[in-house]
Motif scaffolding. Structure first.
Motif, short mmCIF file in Angstrom:
data_model
loop_
_atom_site.label_atom_id
_atom_site.label_comp_id
_atom_site.label_asym_id
_atom_site.label_seq_id
_atom_site.Cartn_x
_atom_site.Cartn_y
_atom_site.Cartn_z
N GLU A 36 77.33 5.88 99.37
CA GLU A 36 76.29 5.99 100.97
C GLU A 36 76.69 7.33 102.05
N LEU A 37 77.06 8.53 101.42
CA LEU A 37 77.11 9.89 102.55
C LEU A 37 75.47 10.35 101.76
N VAL A 38 75.35 9.83 100.65
CA VAL A 38 74.42 10.93 100.23
C VAL A 38 73.10 10.09 100.60
N ARG A 39 72.79 8.33 100.50
CA ARG A 39 71.35 7.93 100.60
C ARG A 39 71.15 7.97 101.51
N ASP A 40 70.74 8.48 102.65
CA ASP A 40 70.37 8.32 103.86
C ASP A 40 69.91 10.22 104.45
N ASN A 41 70.48 11.00 103.26
CA ASN A 41 69.96 12.29 103.20
C ASN A 41 68.62 12.62 102.89
N LYS A 42 67.22 13.14 103.63
CA LYS A 42 66.20 13.58 103.56
C LYS A 42 66.45 15.07 103.33
N ILE A 49 81.42 23.39 97.93
CA ILE A 49 80.18 23.66 97.32
C ILE A 49 79.27 22.31 98.17
N ILE A 50 77.72 23.93 98.38
CA ILE A 50 76.70 23.41 98.98
C ILE A 50 75.84 22.34 98.04
N ALA A 51 75.82 21.77 97.90
CA ALA A 51 74.10 21.08 97.60
C ALA A 51 73.52 20.22 98.27
N THR A 52 72.50 20.34 98.23
CA THR A 52 71.19 19.67 98.92
C THR A 52 70.69 18.16 98.06
N PRO A 53 71.01 17.68 98.72
CA PRO A 53 70.40 16.07 97.50
C PRO A 53 69.32 16.25 97.21
N GLU A 54 68.25 14.98 96.22
CA GLU A 54 67.14 15.19 95.96
C GLU A 54 66.46 14.55 96.65
N LYS A 59 61.24 9.80 94.91
CA LYS A 59 59.35 9.67 95.27
C LYS A 59 59.38 8.40 95.47
N GLU A 60 59.35 7.72 95.12
CA GLU A 60 59.75 6.19 94.79
C GLU A 60 61.00 5.77 95.82
N PRO A 61 60.54 4.08 96.27
CA PRO A 61 61.97 3.73 96.58
C PRO A 61 62.59 3.31 95.42
N THR A 62 63.83 3.01 95.31
CA THR A 62 64.53 3.14 93.84
C THR A 62 65.53 1.40 94.34
N GLN A 119 65.48 7.44 98.77
CA GLN A 119 67.50 7.48 98.53
C GLN A 119 67.40 8.57 98.68
N GLY A 120 68.78 9.84 99.05
CA GLY A 120 68.42 10.93 99.43
C GLY A 120 69.91 11.27 97.90
N LYS A 121 69.80 11.52 96.53
CA LYS A 121 71.16 11.44 95.39
C LYS A 121 71.53 12.67 94.87
N LEU A 122 72.58 12.70 94.31
CA LEU A 122 72.87 13.99 93.80
C LEU A 122 72.54 14.02 92.66
N LYS A 123 72.20 13.13 91.66
CA LYS A 123 71.96 13.06 90.23
C LYS A 123 73.31 13.34 89.24
#
Length: 377
Positions: free
Chosen positions: A169-175, A192-197, A200-203, A219-223
């Motif tokens: 929830e916290l990561v997926r709206d990150n751009k 730790i500082i992480a930048t979500p990926e 490129k296409e809707p998931t 969506q933004g993801k940490l994978k």
């Protein structure tokens, strides 16, 4: 690849095929059809280990299948197959229907028995909803930030993360903006500082049960990946769940058929089956037996499709003859049905092989549990 694992997989498929063919065999014998051969394995040479009551019991070189050969199963141009004493077509439509239906039924029964044993004694697999990193994509945002497997995510940008869904929830709206994560590793907390990926296409968007919804968006993801854990269940519930599993599988397949874009996520060909089986063998006998139960049920369901030469296709022909008061279909009609069926099977096989080739086998999916791929978030 371990030879032991390969032998375990071959043994698994041999047992599943034997259960399927045993159903055909027993019902054929019940209706006094003359069974010429009951074979485990395919090809030549073959080892005949018994001959009883006119039936030859054999083992063949390739442990990848098997068959029951009933006398008079080959249609003749003049329809004389119905005149062969104790032959397949001599017994009328309904005995043939029951004989053909018995194979898929025994496959599903064998699957239910295997799943009952695994779930009753070892527990069922469930998603681990704790905010723990079990897997991560190589070179993904989490790995790049220095996160490690088994790290527990305590908070993101100051917001507590009590479960895995809260991370999503916290990561997926990150751009693509850096986020501050507090993790716990070895009893010690660190930042730790992480930048979500960003996709490129809707998931697919997951719900609170970590199940995919119909909603798709960027969506933004940490994978990072979720994992399956085993949870004990009462034996009675294990029996109930195992014997209702085929109906749930059919329901899921029907639901997926309504969206072809998602269908390829739940089907696969020989490569998918081989990789999944090998992963299960690596994880241990419990996972391999559980997979065997699911494959056995899938084998039974697949064989009920009304496509020749599958059991379901032959059942359809027998039922058509029943409505014709036992009169056989013409040899021309049978030939057309066989041609259409074989072309359909060839198309299905080609499609799943293409899906296999297009499937991404890289990254953290290599470490996914045998019964469900890791969800990369």
């Amino acid at each position: 690849m371990s030879v032991l694992y390969i032998l375990q997989i071959l043994l698994m498929f041999t047992v599943l095929v034997a259960a399927h063919e045993l159903g055909h065999f027993l019902v054929a014998k019940f209706y006094k059809m003359e069974v010429e051969e009951f074979s485990i394995g395919l090809g030549l040479p073959k080892w005949i280990y018994a001959r009883r009551n006119g039936t030859e019991y054999s083992l063949r070189m390739l442990p990848l299948g098997g068959f029951v050969r009933v006398k008079g199963m080959e249609p003749e141009d003049d329809g004389s197959e119905v005149e062969i004493p104790n032959g397949f077509y001599n017994k009328g439509p309904m005995p043939r229907v029951w004989m053909l239906l018995a194979g898929p039924a025994f496959s599903m029964l064998a699957g239910a028995i295997l799943l009952t044993g695994v779930w009753g004694f070892a527990g069922k697999t469930e998603l681990d909803t704790r905010p723990i990193i079990h897997t991560m994509a190589e070179n993904g945002p989490a790995a790049a930030a220095g996160m490690k497997e088994n790290d527990k995510v305590v908070s993101i940008d100051g917001t507590p993360t009590p479960n895995f869904f809260s991370i999503i929830e916290l990561v997926r709206d990150n751009k693509g903006t850096p986020m501050t994560l507090v993790i716990e590793r070895g009893g010690q907390q660190q930042t730790i500082i992480a930048t979500p990926e960003v996709d490129k296409e809707p998931t697919e968007v997951l719900n609170s049960k970590l199940e995919p919804t119909k909603d798709r968006r960027i969506q933004g993801k940490l994978k990072i990946g979720i994992e399956l854990i085993r949870v004990p269940v009462p034996f009675g519930l294990a029996i109930k769940d195992a014997f209702t599993a085929p109906f749930l599988m059919v329901g899921e397949l029907v639901k997926r058929l309504s969206d072809f874009s998602k269908l390829k996520e739940v089907i696969g060909g020989p490569e998918t089956m081989a990789r999944t089986s090998y992963a299960a063998a690596e994880r241990g006998p419990v996972y391999l037996i559980e997979l065997a139960g699911l494959i056995s049920m899938s084998l039974g369901i697949f064989n009920l499709l009304p496509i020749f030469p599958l059991d379901g296709g032959q059942i359809t022909i027998a039922l058509a003859e029943l409505f014709r008061r036992g009169r056989r279909l013409s040899i021309g009609a049978q030939g057309r049905i066989q041609t259409i069926g074989l072309c359909t099977v060839l198309l299905l096989v080609t499609s799943v092989v293409i899906i296999d080739r297009q499937r991404d086998w890289g990254g953290a999916a290599k470490k996914a549990p045998a019964s469900k791929p890791a969800e990369q978030k």
